[in-house]
Design an enzyme around this catalytic site. Structure first.
Site, mmCIF file in Angstrom:
data_model
loop_
_atom_site.group_PDB
_atom_site.id
_atom_site.type_symbol
_atom_site.label_atom_id
_atom_site.label_comp_id
_atom_site.label_asym_id
_atom_site.label_seq_id
_atom_site.Cartn_x
_atom_site.Cartn_y
_atom_site.Cartn_z
ATOM 1 N N ASP A 2 0.891 -1.131 -0.248
ATOM 2 C CA ASP A 2 -0.086 -0.178 0.014
ATOM 3 C C ASP A 2 0.998 1.373 -0.026
ATOM 4 O OD1 ASP A 2 -3.238 0.355 1.399
ATOM 5 O OD2 ASP A 2 -2.082 1.702 0.095
HETATM 6 C C1 GLC Z 1 -4.502 4.281 -0.290
HETATM 7 C C2 GLC Z 1 -5.426 2.957 0.051
HETATM 8 C C3 GLC Z 1 -5.455 1.975 -1.013
HETATM 9 C C4 GLC Z 1 -5.240 2.635 -2.155
HETATM 10 C C5 GLC Z 1 -3.814 3.059 -2.460
HETATM 11 C C6 GLC Z 1 -3.565 3.648 -4.005
HETATM 12 O O1 GLC Z 1 -3.630 4.556 0.844
HETATM 13 O O2 GLC Z 1 -5.018 2.349 1.182
HETATM 14 O O3 GLC Z 1 -6.596 1.075 -0.684
HETATM 15 O O4 GLC Z 1 -5.479 1.467 -3.203
HETATM 16 O O5 GLC Z 1 -3.521 4.093 -1.487
HETATM 17 O O6 GLC Z 1 -4.215 4.837 -3.986
#
Ligand code: GLC
Length: 737
Positions: free
Chosen positions: A285
């Protein structure tokens, strides 16, 4: 096999007989030859994902900004997120294909959570349909639009089980139940990925794992659960998504029992690779490897890089740890080059599977972008899904609405809201495309005198607008109050300590109730809310969640009975916040709640029962259940049991009932929940029609993680419960010998 048969098979596949992707070794030798050519810097670059720019302007830009082009040409980037548009993605891809040394195509990821520009209902709403086919269809259509804008890969489905509605991300998933969540996870993966053609996109199952178990319902917070709870409750939807062919996973921000998922060898290697044999890749993430420093699990970013790559985290989203340190770590023998090569292999494998090596520009069609984005087909799809996600929670006869009214009052902060219905993660969703409830009512009742009074905002506490709203109600034959949360009071980093309606909306509804006029309350929210006051004051309560751009049309179609609502709650609606966690599949405890016995598990200031239970929802018709019959009273492990229950439509309208089957293992080597959803089916019945609904149960349905952490069944008595929700059930028992 002759050509005719081959053609038929191809046609069936093309017709969307959603083949679940099955890995094979067809690309491995090509991957070997590429890896042999790669330098350590290029390997680290292939595992590096950066966000293209920070803001997403109103239109996609085709110029390639900053030094991204240079980094792509130098092989320092393997993937972008947030780069969208046929033009922009083509420009970036051309740099990779024409300027880099090895011409490895980029993979473009984006959060297509409930639509790219055509905003569908939020995921929790779609799951309320209890219809995997429509959820799969929704993902398929969302993928079609996203793929047309150059996107290869969505960071969805989010499959985190959540039992605490204070946690804002509950809106992105499938609610509190593992079985329902598993069914929906697989449906979404099949919908997104389809046959992996240029109208399909790779799925990304997130957030691995147990992100929804954050203490206090507070995002990113500590998770401390047993391995049994992890395996029993939180992991199955991930496995269901993997079995449906998901090409990628995303790890979660949180720790589990002291180990952040970004560095969890247990999760990323032992479970995902060794037990489940996952062949795709895992992306972190956003900066989650780097956050292991905050966790106190990595000393610095180099340590974070070492921990993540050796645990099995393949691609680094935005912590830039891999491009900064992998080369040094390998050269100093702190990381085996084999670990880096294995991660590169997984990333290249997915790029081959997606067809990006065959045709790096397969998603870059300006024509498809112009034809598919916000097309009528897309909008019709969004409406179909929205109509099936709306739950009727109370109705004392005021619904369905009459064919005509002289005067209607439409009241409340969500009634004419253009942005709120989009919810969170609305991405390129445009509030100008939203049909509001007011617009829907006016269109449906063109001859009626429709008065609109916003009365309050979602959060303000002034009651200055009440008088005007009450007067409008007094002058009207019908009052429709549309209340709820702002679209960004749920979603990421959007948790609430209370799940009451914000502001003074309860008081507004109470003031409207005092006028004595028929009062329909429509809710827009991204979580379960504590609705005691609403339930007391409203003649009808309709849960619309955040329905997306077709909001007013879908809601009006349900209110008028054009659509007889058949959705059911995927989460328990407690009476008060203090009851959280309040989920149907709880344990019995040694002192199960008994209101007549003080010394049992309960509260002094409220009872323990929810307001609306898991699986609950009403129809404009009525259903009656006959006696549950079992084909056998006792079975061996190899047997099956057929459960039969007659269901009748005793009302005046055709309708669809969601028949639910729950099981309870009465005695186990560990304690077992008082009930667990094991089957459900939607049954459409005409007035007066009856059907014998049948389910088949086998030993697999009786298994759980026993005292020795083996997934097995145990002999003994089982209770079968069947009904239209998790509370109102009829039961029978059988014995497993
Ligand atoms: C965010 C979220 C994740 C998302 C990623 C990209 O922090 O936790 O669910 O897909 O970043 O945007």
């Amino acid at each position: 096999m002759n050509n005719k048969i081959v053609l038929i098979i191809l046609l069936l596949a093309a017709a969307g007989m959603q083949a679940q992707y099955k890995y094979d070794n067809r690309y491995e030798s090509k991957i070997d030859s590429i890896i042999k050519l790669m330098t350590l810097e290029e390997k680290a670059g292939q595992l590096n994902q950066l966000a293209y720019g920070w803001g997403w302007g109103p239109t996609v830009k085709s110029e390639v900004k900053g030094d991204y082009a240079k980094m792509v040409a130098e092989g320092k980037i393997g993937s972008f997120l947030n780069a969208v548009g046929a033009d922009l993605t083509r420009d970036l891809q051309k740099v990779a294909m024409e300027k880099s040394r090895l011409h490895i195509p980029l993979i473009f990821g984006f959060d297509v959570i409930h639509g790219f520009k055509t905003t569908f209902p939020v995921p929790l709403a779609e799951v309320a349909s209890w219809d995997p086919a429509i959820v799969e269809y929704s993902a398929k259509m969302q993928a079609k639009e996203a793929a047309a804008t150059g996107i290869h890969w969505t960071f969805a489905p989010m499959v985190d089980i959540a039992r605490d509605s204070r946690w804002g991300r509950i809106v992105e998933g499938a609610g509190e139940d593992t079985y329902l969540g598993s069914i929906m996870a697989a449906a979404r993966v099949k919908g997104f990925q389809g046959t992996l053609g240029n109208e399909n996109i790779a799925a990304c199952v997130k957030h691995f794992a147990a992100y929804g178990a954050a203490e206090g319902g507070r995002d990113y917070n500590t998770v401390d659960i047993s391995e049994r709870v992890l395996r029993e409750t939180y992991l199955p939807p991930f496995k269901a998504a993997l079995d449906a062919g998901a090409l990628t996973f995303m790890c979660s921000f949180n720790e589990i029992a002291g180990v952040p998922s970004s560095g969890s060898k247990f999760l990323l290697s032992d479970v995902l690779r060794n037990e489940w044999q996952f062949k795709g890749f895992v992306v972190s993430d956003w900066n989650s490897p780097g956050e292991m420093i905050n966790h106190g699990f990595a000393a610095d970013l180099k340590d974070a890089a070492r921990i993540s790559i050796t645990a099995g985290l393949d691609m680094d989203m935005e912590s830039r740890a891999y491009t900064a340190y992998l080369k040094e770590l390998v050269e100093k023998k702190q990381v085996p080059v084999a670990d880096v090569d294995e991660s590169v292999r997984r990333v290249l494998r997915v790029k081959f599977i997606l067809g990006l090596f065959d045709d790096p520009y397969k998603y870059c069609s300006k024509e498809r972008e112009q034809n598919f984005v916000m097309s009528k087909e897309m909008q019709d799809a969004a409406l179909k899904v929205a109509e099936q996600s709306i739950v009727l929670l109370k109705n004392n006869g005021v619904l369905p609405l009459k064919d005509a009214y002289k005067k209607i009052a439409v009241v409340g902060p969500c009634a004419n809201a253009k942005k709120i219905p989009l919810g969170s993660w609305e991405q390129y969703g445009d509030s100008n495309d939203v049909v509001t409830v007011l617009e829907g009512i006016k269109k449906t009742y063109p001859k009626a005198d429709v008065t609109f009074v916003q009365a309050v905002t979602i959060t303000d506490t002034t009651k200055a607008g009440f008088d005007e709203a009450v007067q409008a109600a007094k002058d009207a034959e019908l009052v429709i109050a549309v209340v709820g949360e702002d679209g960004h009071m749920s979603g990421e980093a959007s948790c609430r300590a209370s799940i009451d309606l914000p502001g003074v909306q309860n008081e507004l509804v109470e003031a409207l109730q005092k006028t004595g006029k028929p009062l329909v309350v429509v809710l827009m929210n991204g979580r379960a809310l504590a609705l005691g006051a609403i339930d007391k004051n409203a003649d009808a309560v309709v849960e619309a969640w955040f329905p997306g751009i077709t909001c007013g049309t879908a809601i009006t179609n349900v209110l008028t009975g054009k659509i007889n609502p058949s959705a059911r709650l995927p989460i328990t609606f407690p009476k008060v916040t203090g009851q959280i966690p309040s989920h149907y599949n709880h344990k019995n405890t040694g002192r199960p709640n008994d209101p007549n016995n003080h010394y049992t598990s309960g509260y002094l200031d409220t009872d323990i029962n929810p307001l609306y239970p898991f699986g609950y929802g009403l129809s404009y018709t009525a259903f009656k259940y006959g006696t549950v019959k079992l084909s056998k009273q006792s079975i061996k492990a190899t047997d099956k049991i057929t459960v039969t229950v007659p269901v009748s439509n005793t009302g005046k309208l055709e309708g669809t009932e969601t028949v639910q089957l729950y099981l309870r293992d009465m005695v186990g080597s560990v304690t077992r929940p008082v009930k667990e959803l094991k089957r459900f089916v939607k049954v459409n019945l005409k007035p007066g029609e009856s059907k014998d609904v049948q389910f088949t149960i086998n030993e697999e349905d009786l298994k759980f993680w026993d005292i020795n952490m083996h997934f097995s069944s145990e002999p003994g008595e089982f209770r079968v419960m069947v009904g239209g929700n998790s509370r109102d059930v009829q039961q029978e028992t059988f014995t497993l010998e």
